[in-house]
Design an enzyme around this catalytic site. Structure first.
Site, PDB file in Angstrom:
ATOM      1  N   ASN A 171       0.845  -1.186   0.000  1.00 61.25           N
ATOM      2  CA  ASN A 171       0.000   0.000   0.000  1.00 61.25           C
ATOM      3  C   ASN A 171       0.886   1.244   0.000  1.00 61.25           C
ATOM      4  O   ASN A 171       1.664   1.410   0.927  1.00 61.25           O
ATOM      5  CB  ASN A 171      -0.911  -0.004   1.237  1.00 61.25           C
ATOM      6  CG  ASN A 171      -2.026   1.022   1.119  1.00 61.25           C
ATOM      7  OD1 ASN A 171      -2.235   1.585   0.051  1.00 61.25           O
ATOM      8  ND2 ASN A 171      -2.724   1.267   2.208  1.00 61.25           N
ATOM      9  N   ASP A 178      10.533   1.845   0.888  1.00 62.46           N
ATOM     10  CA  ASP A 178       9.411   1.392   1.724  1.00 62.46           C
ATOM     11  C   ASP A 178       9.628  -0.075   2.131  1.00 62.46           C
ATOM     12  O   ASP A 178       8.684  -0.871   2.154  1.00 62.46           O
ATOM     13  CB  ASP A 178       8.077   1.576   1.003  1.00 62.46           C
ATOM     14  CG  ASP A 178       6.880   1.467   1.958  1.00 62.46           C
ATOM     15  OD1 ASP A 178       7.091   1.344   3.180  1.00 62.46           O
ATOM     16  OD2 ASP A 178       5.733   1.497   1.462  1.00 62.46           O
ATOM     17  N   HIS A 238       7.945  -8.771   6.280  1.00 57.82           N
ATOM     18  CA  HIS A 238       6.956  -9.604   6.969  1.00 57.82           C
ATOM     19  C   HIS A 238       7.431 -11.047   6.907  1.00 57.82           C
ATOM     20  O   HIS A 238       8.006 -11.467   5.900  1.00 57.82           O
ATOM     21  CB  HIS A 238       5.580  -9.505   6.298  1.00 57.82           C
ATOM     22  CG  HIS A 238       4.930  -8.167   6.429  1.00 57.82           C
ATOM     23  ND1 HIS A 238       4.465  -7.689   7.638  1.00 57.82           N
ATOM     24  CD2 HIS A 238       4.684  -7.200   5.519  1.00 57.82           C
ATOM     25  CE1 HIS A 238       3.950  -6.484   7.446  1.00 57.82           C
ATOM     26  NE2 HIS A 238       4.080  -6.157   6.182  1.00 57.82           N
TER      27      HIS A 238
END
Lengths: 308, 424
Positions: B278, B305, B309
């Site tokens: 996003n 960015d 994860h």
């Protein structure tokens, strides 16, 4: 009989004309079996099918289960109304665990688009998508096409309009893909706020006027309005929806010709479809349900017996 | 006294407008001498023939997950990934747990990064706990060393808070860094709204959501004469708004991620959650607009960015997967392959986007490759072809959509804080 090109039935978007034709042709055989006093054949004897339902469903699950049992498969049902994430186990872990018990076919319904696609790339079972989010519901579209073919003889050149909430409908997407592949002319009709973005880039006519849509159509497939979600969010009131987009006897009679009315169910009488239409001569709603079992038998047979 | 002599390197510095083949002698972390044919008997010699030395690269947008989510990344592993990717400096976003919204957490970050070859600069939250309601203690955070303010991951949407934040931060000459998105238009979206989301039936995030907030924010920036930096710009509409703001002389800057100038939403057809971030991957028109924005100076910086994860978190249904991909170890390869080789940028321009401009936006000391300056350098092989293999990454996480892709341009190493780190 020849065999399918696909290994899994995840959707109809990338299924060929030959494969759809093969499934529809095979369905006729199974329809005949459903008329017998003993509706059971040994086709999938020794095969294990798991119905993995992560979303509430009664009719689709029963339809699949009847199809599986009538093919003599061993059947296990797994239902979880909540998502795999909130249960604490990932979907992949759930699937791998079930698969470790040696199953052959997984029939899955899930609220997330692409869930079956995701698992099929990481598991070894054959997957049949029983509905994934707003993505696809291929067996529903196949049974709709089967029903249309029964009544009209061919799908080629048939004018079919899908009515309702196109944006959130997996039934709409699978029907659009399947019908276009089979040569039908496809239209959609509903409030502009229920049309997905850039839909015009598909080969689909878009109507916002129900009379014009009916004029176009040899058949209409009337989608269920999600009462709990849509009213107030995607259109103002159910009354306004019914008055502007509802399929009524009066609207159909005014055509002065035959038109076929399908509905994937469950129907909201008096909202998207009038009772008189649902129960009347235009309707093929109950034949759709019967065809659903035969279609699922055909799909299970073709997927389950396809050589590695 | 430790010295290193880099021999036969091409030295490119956009600030001093240098592009020559020279030797470079570093003594105790400082550039001692610069010139052809240098020799120093005590120095460790590194032959860099065919390689390029540039000012140390700076990634102004990373998520190092510490404190709170160390299973994804921590400051040490993130810095190792940065070094492997050719970065000598990073600015880490405050969506940690606890949030970087107190001086204590800012100090914690500096403490954890002490002694590393990569400088880690905290960006602090604009509002307490990034809730968008009341201002965090910006003066105190700046005093502690925060280099910018952002609620990244969430937009600063409330216009009253936005106005106050821009006004208050303007005292500090530090940018308000915006994650531009309208939360009212966010309905669980997982990808860009386009024909692809329509075909896949995935809930979507319209470009309008970014365009509208950027346009609005620029009005506010003009009104209060604030300093505004747009994080991860992804739409042609946002680029138009920034272009217009720059033409009006407003203090507006923007960054673009490598994935937004490389990939389109067509990739989501695979339902692979490594294509979920996003802002989402946009259309081919937007990708072209991002390259034009870089070429035209509308986008000042390239920032990754970097959003690690764990595999078990990403290996789920597309709509349930968390947003974000890692980017530190592929940024140079993507920038060289997509921008330098396709002639969107010259090498000095590329180094401006990867070093000079992000440092300037964050108020970090200017780097120059000159005698007497601190040696803060990145070593590049601009010709090397290599295949991305996430299993060789220094990051703790593996969530990269570029695995298996062949790229041109590879970091060879970094030199900073008196330490030479060479890539494997």
């Amino acid at each position: 009989m020849s065999s399918l090109q696909i290994n899994h039935l995840l959707g109809l978007q990338h299924v060929s004309h030959e494969d759809i034709t093969l499934i529809l042709d095979s369905t006729d055989t199974f329809l005949e079996i459903l008329e017998r006093p003993i509706k059971k054949v040994p086709t999938l004897q020794g095969k294990t099918v798991v119905n993995l339902f992560f979303e509430n469903s009664t009719r689709t699950r029963i339809s699949f289960e009847l199809a599986e049992r009538r093919l003599s498969a061993d059947v296990v049902n797994f239902s979880a109304s909540t998502s795999s994430v909130s249960k604490g186990e990932t979907l992949l872990d759930t699937a791998l665990n079930i698969e470790a018990m040696k199953v052959d076919i997984v029939v899955m319904r899930h609220s997330a688009a692409g869930a079956g696609h995701f698992l099929s790339t990481r598991c070894t079972s054959r997957f049949i998508n029983a509905g994934d989010g707003a993505h696809e519901h291929p067996t529903q579209a196949l049974l709709d096409m089967c029903t249309l073919r029964q009544k009209h003889g061919t799908l080629d050149g048939l004018n079919v309009c899908i009515m309702g909430d196109i944006a959130h409908s997996r039934v709409a997407r699978s029907n659009i893909y399947g019908l276009l592949t089979m040569g039908a002319n496809v239209a959609v009709c509903g409030p502009s706020s229920m049309m997905p973005y850039e839909l015009e880039r598909l080969r689909v006519r878009i109507f916002t006027n129900v009379e014009e849509a009916l004029q176009f159509s040899d058949a209409v497939n009337v989608l269920r309005i999600q009462l709990e979600r849509d009213a107030g969010a995607n259109f103002p009131t159910l009354r306004e929806y019914h008055n502007s987009f509802g399929i009524t006897r009066q609207r159909l009679d005014r055509l002065g010709r035959d038109i076929t009315v399908l509905h994937p169910g469950p129907i909201n009488r008096g909202v998207e479809i009038e009772s008189e239409v649902a129960d009347g001569a235009y309707s093929v709603i109950l034949p759709q349900v019967t065809n659903g079992v035969a279609i699922r038998m055909a799909v299970l047979y073709l997927i389950g017996t396809k050589a590695e | 006294m430790t010295s290193i002599l880099f021999k036969n390197a091409r030295i490119v510095d956009p600030v001093t407008q240098t592009d020559t083949e020279q030797d470079l002698l570093i003594v105790d972390g400082t550039i001692e001498r610069l010139g052809p044919g240098l020799s120093s008997p005590d120095a460790e010699e590194v032959n860099l023939r065919g390689k390029t030395i540039v000012p140390g690269l700076c990634d102004m947008h990373v998520h190092f997950r510490e404190p709170g989510f160390e299973h994804k990344e921590d400051i040490r592993s993130g810095s190792a990934a940065a070094a492997a990717g050719g970065f000598t400096a990073v600015a880490c976003m405050p969506n940690t747990h606890p949030t970087i919204d107190t001086a204590a957490v800012v100090s914690f970050i500096f403490q954890k990064a002490q002694g590393l070859p990569v400088d880690v600069y905290p960006i602090a939250a604009i509002t307490k706990d990034r809730k968008g309601e009341s201002l965090a203690p910006l003066l105190e955070l700046r005093e502690a060393g925060a280099v910018g303010f952002s609620d990244d991951g969430s937009p600063l949407f409330n216009t009253k808070v936005l106005r106050i934040a821009l006004e208050y931060a303007s005292m500090l000459d530090v940018p308000i860094i915006q994650h531009a998105e309208d939360p009212n238009l966010f309905t669980g979206g997982a990808m860009n709204e386009s024909i692809v989301s329509t075909e896949l039936g995935l809930p979507s995030i319209p470009r309008l959501s970014e365009d509208a907030v950027v346009s609005r924010d620029i009005m506010f920036t003009a009104y209060v004469n604030g300093r505004y930096h747009l994080a991860h710009m992804s739409t042609s509409g946002a680029a138009d708004a920034v272009r217009d703001a720059k033409a009006r002389g407003l203090r507006v800057t923007a960054e673009i991620t490598p994935h937004h100038f490389t990939l389109t939403d067509e990739a989501v057809r695979s339902f692979d959650s490594n294509f979920k971030m996003n802002p989402p991957l946009r259309t081919a028109d937007d990708v072209r607009a991002m390259k034009e924005a870089l070429r035209d100076g509308i986008a000042d910086a390239i920032a990754t960015d970097h959003a690690p994860h764990a595999t078990f978190e990403k290996e789920v249904e597309f709509v349930y997967a968390p947003f974000g991909i890692i980017g530190l170890e592929t940024a140079v390869g993507l920038a060289v392959t997509e921008l330098l080789q396709e002639n969107w940028l010259t090498l000095p321009q590329l180094i401006e986007k990867l070093s000079t401009n992000p440092r300037r936006i964050l108020g970090l000391p200017e780097l120059r490759i000159e005698e007497g300056m601190k040696a803060n350098l990145t070593l590049l092989d601009l010709e090397a072809q290599w295949t991305v293999d996430v299993h060789r990454f220094k990051s703790k996480s593996r969530n990269s959509p570029f695995h298996g892709m062949t790229l041109t341009g590879k970091p060879v190493g970094i030199y900073n804080n008196g330490q030479l780190v060479l890539a494997d």
